[in-house]
Design an enzyme around this catalytic site. Sequence first.
Site, PDB file in Angstrom:
ATOM      1  N   HIS A   1      -9.003   7.679   3.439  1.00 60.05           N
ATOM      2  CA  HIS A   1      -7.912   8.564   4.046  1.00 60.05           C
ATOM      3  C   HIS A   1      -7.323   9.572   3.145  1.00 60.05           C
ATOM      4  O   HIS A   1      -6.583  10.369   3.689  1.00 60.05           O
ATOM      5  CB  HIS A   1      -7.266   8.010   4.814  1.00 60.05           C
ATOM      6  CG  HIS A   1      -6.260   7.131   4.591  1.00 60.05           C
ATOM      7  ND1 HIS A   1      -6.175   5.965   3.823  1.00 60.05           N
ATOM      8  CD2 HIS A   1      -4.760   7.408   4.320  1.00 60.05           C
ATOM      9  CE1 HIS A   1      -5.178   5.443   3.389  1.00 60.05           C
ATOM     10  NE2 HIS A   1      -4.116   6.233   3.699  1.00 60.05           N
TER      11      HIS A   1
ATOM     12  N   GLU B   1       4.828  11.783  -0.812  1.00 61.33           N
ATOM     13  CA  GLU B   1       5.235  10.740   0.113  1.00 61.33           C
ATOM     14  C   GLU B   1       4.826   9.389  -0.171  1.00 61.33           C
ATOM     15  O   GLU B   1       4.641   8.612   0.921  1.00 61.33           O
ATOM     16  CB  GLU B   1       4.820  11.333   1.553  1.00 61.33           C
ATOM     17  CG  GLU B   1       5.304  12.678   1.984  1.00 61.33           C
ATOM     18  CD  GLU B   1       5.007  12.869   3.349  1.00 61.33           C
ATOM     19  OE1 GLU B   1       4.302  12.397   4.033  1.00 61.33           O
ATOM     20  OE2 GLU B   1       5.989  13.713   4.022  1.00 61.33           O
TER      21      GLU B   1
ATOM     22  N   GLU C   1       1.060  -1.038   0.009  1.00 60.80           N
ATOM     23  CA  GLU C   1       0.028   0.128  -0.034  1.00 60.80           C
ATOM     24  C   GLU C   1       0.883   1.174   0.045  1.00 60.80           C
ATOM     25  O   GLU C   1       1.247   1.823   0.971  1.00 60.80           O
ATOM     26  CB  GLU C   1      -1.149   0.005   1.182  1.00 60.80           C
ATOM     27  CG  GLU C   1      -2.268   0.865   1.091  1.00 60.80           C
ATOM     28  CD  GLU C   1      -1.733   2.072   1.550  1.00 60.80           C
ATOM     29  OE1 GLU C   1      -1.222   2.933   0.899  1.00 60.80           O
ATOM     30  OE2 GLU C   1      -2.170   2.545   2.891  1.00 60.80           O
TER      31      GLU C   1
END
Length: 347
Positions: A285, A145, A136
């Site tokens: 998220h 990032e 992931e």
Amino acid sequence: MDSNTVSSQPALKADPMEGMAHSEAHYFNSYNHHGIHEEMLKDEVRTRSYRDAIYQNGHLFKDKVVLDVGCGTAILSMFAVKAGAKHVIGVDMSTIIDKAKEIVEVNGLSSKITLLQGKMEEVELPFPKVDIIISEWMGYFLLYESMLDTVLYARDKYLVPDGLIFPDKATIFLAGIEDGEYKEEKIGFWDNVWGFDYTPLKQTALTEPLVDTVDIKAVVTDPCGVLTLDLYKVQPADLAFTLPYSLTVRRNDFVHAVIAWFDIEFSACHKPIKFSTGPHTKYTHWKQTVFYLRDVLTCESGERITGILSNKPNDKNRRDLDIAISYKLESEDPGRQGSGSAEYKMC
């Protein structure tokens, strides 16, 4: 915001994650914290998609050696074992791996899962090659990032010929939104701060993308797929790109910002599994990334906003991004034609 919810709230809500790490060390340290893993595990779209992609394809995992890149709390590693993997190696830089070892042990899977703390480029795996890589790796705007560089390194060094990657495709989408109320709150605020001119900070605010939840009702244009990454073929150099986009306007409205999101696909599955992080679907998220334009575009249905999206890793810290967006409203009304460009930093 749930697209089915009628609300008078602004299109965006403040992001508690705003102000993320500025250095690689801080980036890895941020994953030491319990809260970030709780958020990811509770992200049902994310976690259920990975679980289904693995569980529904036990024939692919049976008796295979699997590498979990950036394993975190080892949830994907445990999914792979339950799907029949012979052995799973999980690698993570963060000290959360100490807790992952405890989790693996209390679930009776220590004999099937080896967890290693360190950089993928530096650790020594107990197997010379692996059959499947799971990870992931995605960040905000897909690439901010993200661990994609690390996944590609693992692919090139450890994956057997015809080995599998879960997931293996990712697409970045753009759309235009009306968001005058929140833009004024976030950007216009600096025009008058307690009676003082704070416009130098206004310019800074315009260069910082927001990671927020966008109400589907705020979306003014059709979406446009800009970039698709095939993880079997993509190279690190491909993560710096300059590509055109074209957004068709759906209704008469203003456009204050361009938003970005991404879709993920596990195409190796018997029944392909996909999920989206866009405003049209369930919350994830990752939310959406919002790029406010310096100009307000007044658009009519059927018109197009065209431009160029550019992205490259920052020279000082490759996990940060330098992004540029040019935009032009193609209208038959010369009084409403507008164009411009803006540069943004995700850091």
